[in-house]
Design a protein around this motif. Structure first.
Motif, PDB file in Angstrom:
ATOM      1  N   GLU A 115     -71.157  38.644  50.470  1.00 42.45           N
ATOM      2  CA  GLU A 115     -71.964  39.012  51.629  1.00 42.45           C
ATOM      3  C   GLU A 115     -73.331  38.336  51.589  1.00 42.45           C
ATOM      4  O   GLU A 115     -73.868  37.934  52.622  1.00 42.45           O
ATOM      5  CB  GLU A 115     -72.126  40.532  51.691  1.00 42.45           C
ATOM      6  CG  GLU A 115     -73.000  41.035  52.831  1.00 42.45           C
ATOM      7  CD  GLU A 115     -72.458  40.671  54.214  1.00 42.45           C
ATOM      8  OE1 GLU A 115     -73.249  40.629  55.164  1.00 42.45           O
ATOM      9  OE2 GLU A 115     -71.240  40.425  54.326  1.00 42.45           O
ATOM     10  N   LEU A 116     -73.881  38.196  50.381  1.00 43.94           N
ATOM     11  CA  LEU A 116     -75.192  37.552  50.269  1.00 43.94           C
ATOM     12  C   LEU A 116     -75.140  36.130  50.812  1.00 43.94           C
ATOM     13  O   LEU A 116     -76.026  35.707  51.555  1.00 43.94           O
ATOM     14  CB  LEU A 116     -75.646  37.546  48.807  1.00 43.94           C
ATOM     15  CG  LEU A 116     -77.031  36.933  48.556  1.00 43.94           C
ATOM     16  CD1 LEU A 116     -78.117  37.786  49.190  1.00 43.94           C
ATOM     17  CD2 LEU A 116     -77.300  36.772  47.076  1.00 43.94           C
ATOM     18  N   GLU A 170     -75.533  47.849  36.331  1.00 43.38           N
ATOM     19  CA  GLU A 170     -74.858  49.020  36.893  1.00 43.38           C
ATOM     20  C   GLU A 170     -73.825  48.609  37.938  1.00 43.38           C
ATOM     21  O   GLU A 170     -72.719  49.153  37.980  1.00 43.38           O
ATOM     22  CB  GLU A 170     -75.888  49.959  37.522  1.00 43.38           C
ATOM     23  CG  GLU A 170     -76.804  50.646  36.525  1.00 43.38           C
ATOM     24  CD  GLU A 170     -76.029  51.613  35.649  1.00 43.38           C
ATOM     25  OE1 GLU A 170     -75.787  52.748  36.084  1.00 43.38           O
ATOM     26  OE2 GLU A 170     -75.644  51.215  34.542  1.00 43.38           O
ATOM     27  N   ALA A 171     -74.203  47.651  38.771  1.00 43.14           N
ATOM     28  CA  ALA A 171     -73.246  47.164  39.772  1.00 43.14           C
ATOM     29  C   ALA A 171     -72.055  46.514  39.083  1.00 43.14           C
ATOM     30  O   ALA A 171     -70.906  46.693  39.502  1.00 43.14           O
ATOM     31  CB  ALA A 171     -73.929  46.183  40.716  1.00 43.14           C
ATOM     32  N   GLY A 172     -72.319  45.752  38.014  1.00 48.54           N
ATOM     33  CA  GLY A 172     -71.246  45.112  37.276  1.00 48.54           C
ATOM     34  C   GLY A 172     -70.312  46.115  36.607  1.00 48.54           C
ATOM     35  O   GLY A 172     -69.113  45.849  36.442  1.00 48.54           O
ATOM     36  N   GLU A 173     -70.866  47.268  36.235  1.00 47.25           N
ATOM     37  CA  GLU A 173     -70.050  48.331  35.629  1.00 47.25           C
ATOM     38  C   GLU A 173     -69.239  49.089  36.677  1.00 47.25           C
ATOM     39  O   GLU A 173     -68.404  49.933  36.340  1.00 47.25           O
ATOM     40  CB  GLU A 173     -70.955  49.313  34.893  1.00 47.25           C
ATOM     41  CG  GLU A 173     -71.573  48.764  33.621  1.00 47.25           C
ATOM     42  CD  GLU A 173     -70.633  48.861  32.434  1.00 47.25           C
ATOM     43  OE1 GLU A 173     -69.858  49.832  32.387  1.00 47.25           O
ATOM     44  OE2 GLU A 173     -70.675  47.965  31.572  1.00 47.25           O
ATOM     45  N   GLY A 174     -69.521  48.823  37.941  1.00 46.89           N
ATOM     46  CA  GLY A 174     -68.778  49.487  39.011  1.00 46.89           C
ATOM     47  C   GLY A 174     -69.364  50.801  39.460  1.00 46.89           C
ATOM     48  O   GLY A 174     -68.749  51.519  40.248  1.00 46.89           O
ATOM     49  N   GLN A 224     -74.189  43.439  44.094  1.00 51.81           N
ATOM     50  CA  GLN A 224     -73.083  43.801  44.990  1.00 51.81           C
ATOM     51  C   GLN A 224     -72.851  42.740  46.053  1.00 51.81           C
ATOM     52  O   GLN A 224     -71.717  42.367  46.352  1.00 51.81           O
ATOM     53  CB  GLN A 224     -73.365  45.154  45.641  1.00 51.81           C
ATOM     54  CG  GLN A 224     -73.031  46.352  44.778  1.00 51.81           C
ATOM     55  CD  GLN A 224     -72.906  47.610  45.609  1.00 51.81           C
ATOM     56  OE1 GLN A 224     -73.693  47.843  46.525  1.00 51.81           O
ATOM     57  NE2 GLN A 224     -71.925  48.440  45.286  1.00 51.81           N
ATOM     58  N   LEU A 225     -73.962  42.249  46.613  1.00 49.71           N
ATOM     59  CA  LEU A 225     -73.835  41.224  47.641  1.00 49.71           C
ATOM     60  C   LEU A 225     -73.206  39.963  47.084  1.00 49.71           C
ATOM     61  O   LEU A 225     -72.355  39.325  47.714  1.00 49.71           O
ATOM     62  CB  LEU A 225     -75.206  40.914  48.241  1.00 49.71           C
ATOM     63  CG  LEU A 225     -75.839  42.005  49.112  1.00 49.71           C
ATOM     64  CD1 LEU A 225     -77.259  41.635  49.482  1.00 49.71           C
ATOM     65  CD2 LEU A 225     -75.013  42.234  50.362  1.00 49.71           C
TER      66      LEU A 225
END
Length: 419
Positions: free
Chosen positions: A156-157, A85-89, A150-151
């Protein structure tokens, strides 16, 4: 009490034939209510979502039928979905909304089944408790996967992990609460014990990316570069093989395994070992374990102190020409290690026993009765071990007036410094 143990197993038998229909219904509900998921039914991503719903429902039914099962498989699946889901934006709020809608749709079907099976109020309550538990695990796993992705995408991670490394190596040590809080933010499961690897050769390997396990914290910009390995001694872990492969061609020293609060101690010993590897005191190739060389590390913990000890206790040898002095020192060390046995010393040095006896008579003339003193023997072995380990270091000073005096005192059977 485990709520899955209270839900009647006949519910699992009743639901199992209908899981495909339930999964399709839940997926349709999500697509209708959340615009971001409005895609054709044959879309690959929709098929992936439907497979995830099917797995979640299937595992829920399995947990009712077999209370020994846990939610690990569905956690892994929904962590992957969260990353996707994060990869899909799509934002986390969209994902969470979809999961809540899907959970409600699945719950409606569960309640219909409960009515048909005429479950009593306590069984329905247990079913609700089990459903909320299962749904919470799914929501948490999806959130973790989405947050991690996302991180990673923003860097950020890595920044959080670098701050965590600073905290682990802080002097004085940071509080356990501060470390735990930052570890959670950096998505790093808190281990009980760690080992630190100090890595050399980073200048020669600039631009080469290390393929490290995700659980390993790494700072390749430090000098020396450092890796923090969580729970390195866990049986069955393949992490050691992965690290050995990643570090191939780079000199590295593995510090001792220590509690998390002593991470800086492991680094200090690993860095010292790496320095000794560069100097040729310790083997300079491959990955070296500090645990296999603790005696040498102790000897080099305070080199000026060891040099002072050598200067004092080896004073009788200072006036002997170098080749003979080396032979005598080697023989004396072997004799001390062999507990004064001439035959064992001869075997260790591949000499004739008569040669050893001849050299020991020379040493007894130089050191006198002090060779029988337990404390002097201990000091001699320390000094001789240090000199033997560091052939490149200047360990044989010229004979000074002070040493001449010390040599005379030792021959008289007195330890230097007693007067």
């Amino acid at each position: 009490m485990d709520p899955f143990a209270v839900v009647p197993q006949r519910l699992a038998e009743f639901l199992r034939p209908h899981l495909d229909d339930m999964a399709a219904e839940v997926a349709r509900e999500v697509q209708l209510q959340v615009p971001e998921y409005a895609r054709p039914a044959d879309d690959a991503y929709v098929r992936t979502i439907r497979a995830g719903v099917r797995q979640a429902l299937n595992l829920f039914v399995d947990r009712i039928a077999d209370t020994g099962r846990d939610g690990k498989h569905v956690v892994h699946t929904y962590q992957q979905i969260g990353r996707g889901e994060a990869g899909e934006g799509r934002g986390l709020e969209v994902l969470q909304a979809a999961l809540r809608l899907g959970g409600r749709a699945a719950w409606r079907r569960m309640m219909k089944a409960a009515e048909e099976l005429e479950l009593d109020s306590s069984e329905v309550a247990a079913l609700a408790d089990a459903g909320f538990t299962h749904m919470h695990e799914i929501m948490q796993a999806a959130t973790e996967g989405h947050t991690e992705a996302q991180l990673r995408s923003t860097g950020e991670l890595q920044r959080r992990r670098m701050r965590l490394l600073d905290l682990l190596f802080a002097d004085p040590p940071a509080s356990a609460e501060a470390v735990a809080e930052l570890a959670r933010a950096a998505n790093w499961p808190l281990p009980q014990r760690v080992a630190v690897i100090a890595v050399g050769g980073t200048e020669q390997h600039q631009g080469d990316e290390l393929l490290l396990p995700t659980a390993v914290l790494a700072d390749m910009t430090a000098r020396p570069a450092r890796l923090v390995i969580p729970d390195p001694d866990v049986p069955g872990s393949s992490r050691g093989h992965a690290l050995a492969s990643a570090l191939r061609g780079r000199p590295a020293a593995v510090g001792p395994t220590v509690p998390l609060s002593q991470t800086a101690d492991s680094l200090r010993l690993a860095a010292r070992a790496l320095s000794l590897m560069r100097r040729g005191v310790l083997p300079g190739e491959g990955v070296l374990r500090c645990a296999d060389h603790l005696t040498t590390l102790i000897l080099y913990a305070d080199e000026p102190l060891v040099r002072a000890l050598s200067h004092r206790v080896l004073a009788p040898l200072a006036g002997i020409p170098a080749p003979q002095r080396d032979r005598l020192a080697e023989t004396l060390l072997a004799w001390l290690q062999c507990e004064s046995s001439v035959n064992s010393t001869a075997l260790r040095l591949h000499l004739h026993p008569q040669t050893v006896r001849y050299r020991m008579r020379q040493l007894e003339k130089l050191f006198g009765d002090t060779l029988q003193d337990s404390e002097t023997r201990f000091e001699l072995e320390l000094a001789l071990r240090a000199n033997s380990a560091s052939a490149a270091e200047p360990t044989r000073p010229s004979l000074t007036d002070e040493q001449k005096q010390g040599s005379t005192l030792l021959r008289q059977g007195r330890r230097v410094g007693d007067s």
